[in-house]
Write an enzyme that holds these catalytic residues in place. Structure first.
Site, PDB file in Angstrom:
ATOM      1  N   GLU A 264       1.365  -5.455  10.857  1.00  0.00           N
ATOM      2  CA  GLU A 264       0.807  -4.084  11.118  1.00  0.00           C
ATOM      3  C   GLU A 264       1.725  -3.283  12.051  1.00  0.00           C
ATOM      4  OE1 GLU A 264      -1.297  -2.810   9.250  1.00  0.00           O
ATOM      5  OE2 GLU A 264      -2.205  -4.711   8.240  1.00  0.00           O
TER       6      GLU A 264
ATOM      7  N   HIS B  18       3.188  -3.575   6.818  1.00  0.00           N
ATOM      8  CA  HIS B  18       2.310  -2.644   6.666  1.00  0.00           C
ATOM      9  C   HIS B  18       2.090  -1.514   7.870  1.00  0.00           C
ATOM     10  CE1 HIS B  18      -0.045  -4.566   3.221  1.00  0.00           C
ATOM     11  NE2 HIS B  18       0.887  -5.605   3.483  1.00  0.00           N
TER      12      HIS B  18
ATOM     13  N   HIS C 291       1.014  -1.413  -0.133  1.00  0.00           N
ATOM     14  CA  HIS C 291       0.164  -0.021   0.040  1.00  0.00           C
ATOM     15  C   HIS C 291       0.909   1.385  -0.149  1.00  0.00           C
ATOM     16  CE1 HIS C 291      -3.035  -2.885   1.832  1.00  0.00           C
ATOM     17  NE2 HIS C 291      -3.470  -2.535   0.622  1.00  0.00           N
TER      18      HIS C 291
END
Ligand SMILES: O=C(O)CCC(=O)N[C@@H](CCC(=O)O)C(=O)O
Ligand SMILES: [Zn+2]
Length: 334
Positions: free
Chosen positions: A220, A156, A59
């Site tokens: 994450e 991420h 992303h």
């Protein structure tokens, strides 16, 4: 420092290095495989038998992990980090990264395991390309009769704030158990919360786990912020753990301390089916917020999604995803 140490700068500016293969003073080879893809190969005498994929920027607006990979690579290119592991550094969605967006046409992390064949645009091409780079990387070395260890950490950051700053997602693979060694490595990296997925997915980590038999995780690491604004998240322990793996080292046997890791499993996925989808959560509700049983979480096409599970928590709530995609995960302690 070798000019390939400027991998991030080259990738972001869309420039190709003049020399695609460079050797550092320790004879570690840096090989530019393509835009955003760099392979690091130790001299064979130092090779510990591990093949590690480190990816970030799947992303484009999730910059803290991109900066983390850049720091590791600079250390390798300037001989400050000894290499004993083959490593593939991957910067995922370069076009989105240049624009500071999560994605342009399609969410790249929904296009792996062949899903790209049913999509169009730059992300579909990139998913296809990244799958091929990973296959070539894992196949591109002689095993000499010893099974090589395959690892993948896909790094991420999340859209929302979170009650748990750093956590890992373990892709579902039929019959696979989560090894204590992996949990110990995560603990060493200050990642003490792990969510086990319960169904096949089209994410990057699920692709390498399912199709390439890698021990893969999505990590994450705090909240998505622009380049240069990530001082709020401390990734020192994770960087040290990855540096240890790159150097050919590892956590000690029996290092795992179960009392220091909280495991979760997925109870249910919230899927957005139509434009009439409504999520009954304010934008500032953080990941891992506990929801009461009986709480009406979402409504879509006349169907009601009510929390039934005791101790359920919500992660990744997002009513803005495209129809057919996950708009949240309801999780429970495992
Ligand atoms: O914060 C969010 O809503 C999404 C953060 C993010 O990009 N998470 C990954 C998780 C991938 C996985 O399930 O392994 C994603 O949604 O792609
Ligand atoms: Zn992401």
């Amino acid at each position: 420092m070798l000019s390939l140490g400027k991998f991030l700068e080259l990738s972001l500016t869309g420039r190709e290095p003049c020399e695609k293969i460079q050797l550092n003073a320790e004879s570690t080879r840096l090989h530019w495989r393509g835009e955003g893809v760099l392979e690091v190969v130790p001299p064979s005498a130092s090779d510990c038998g591990r093949d590690l994929i480190l990816s970030a920027g799947i992303h484009g607006n999730e910059t803290a992990p991109i900066e983390l990979l850049d720091r590791l690579l600079v250390r390798i290119a300037s001989n400050q980090l000894k290499v004993g592991t083959r490593v593939l550094f991957v910067l995922g969605n370069l076009e989105a990264m240049r624009k500071g967006e999560r994605y342009l046409a399609e969410d790249l992390n929904r296009l792996f395991s062949g899903k790209h064949e049913m999509a169009e645009g730059s992300e579909a091409l990139r998913a296809d390309e990244l799958e091929k780079y990973c296959i070539a990387f894992y196949q591109g070395v002689e095993s000499n009769g010893h099974a090589r260890e395959r690892l993948h950490f896909d790094l991420h950051t999340a859209i929302r704030g979170s009650r748990v700053e750093k956590f890992a997602l373990y892709p579902f693979v039929e019959g696979r158990e989560l090894p204590e060694r992996s949990l110990a490595r995560l603990q060493a990296g200050a990642v003490n919360t792990v969510l086990k997925q319960n169904r096949h997915a089209s994410t990057f980590s699920a692709f390498t786990a399912t199709h390439l038999d890698a021990e893969s995780f999505t990590l994450e690491l705090g909240k998505a912020r622009p380049f240069g604004h990530n001082e709020g998240v401390n990734l020192e322990a994770l960087e040290a753990m990855l540096a240890t793996l790159i150097s050919g080292g590892d956590v000690d046997d029996n290092a795992y301390q179960p009392e220091h890791t909280q495991l979760y499993q997925v109870a249910r996925e919230v899927i957005k089916h139509s434009e009439s989808f409504r999520l009954h959560l304010a934008d500032d509700v953080e990941n891992f917020t506990e929801l009461e049983t009986g709480y009406l979480l979402a409504e879509d096409c006349g169907e009601r999604f009510v929390v039934e599970e005791a101790g359920a928590r919500i992660i990744f709530p997002n009513p803005r995803v495209k129809n057919g995609l996950r708009a949240g995960l309801l999780i429970v302690p495992a």
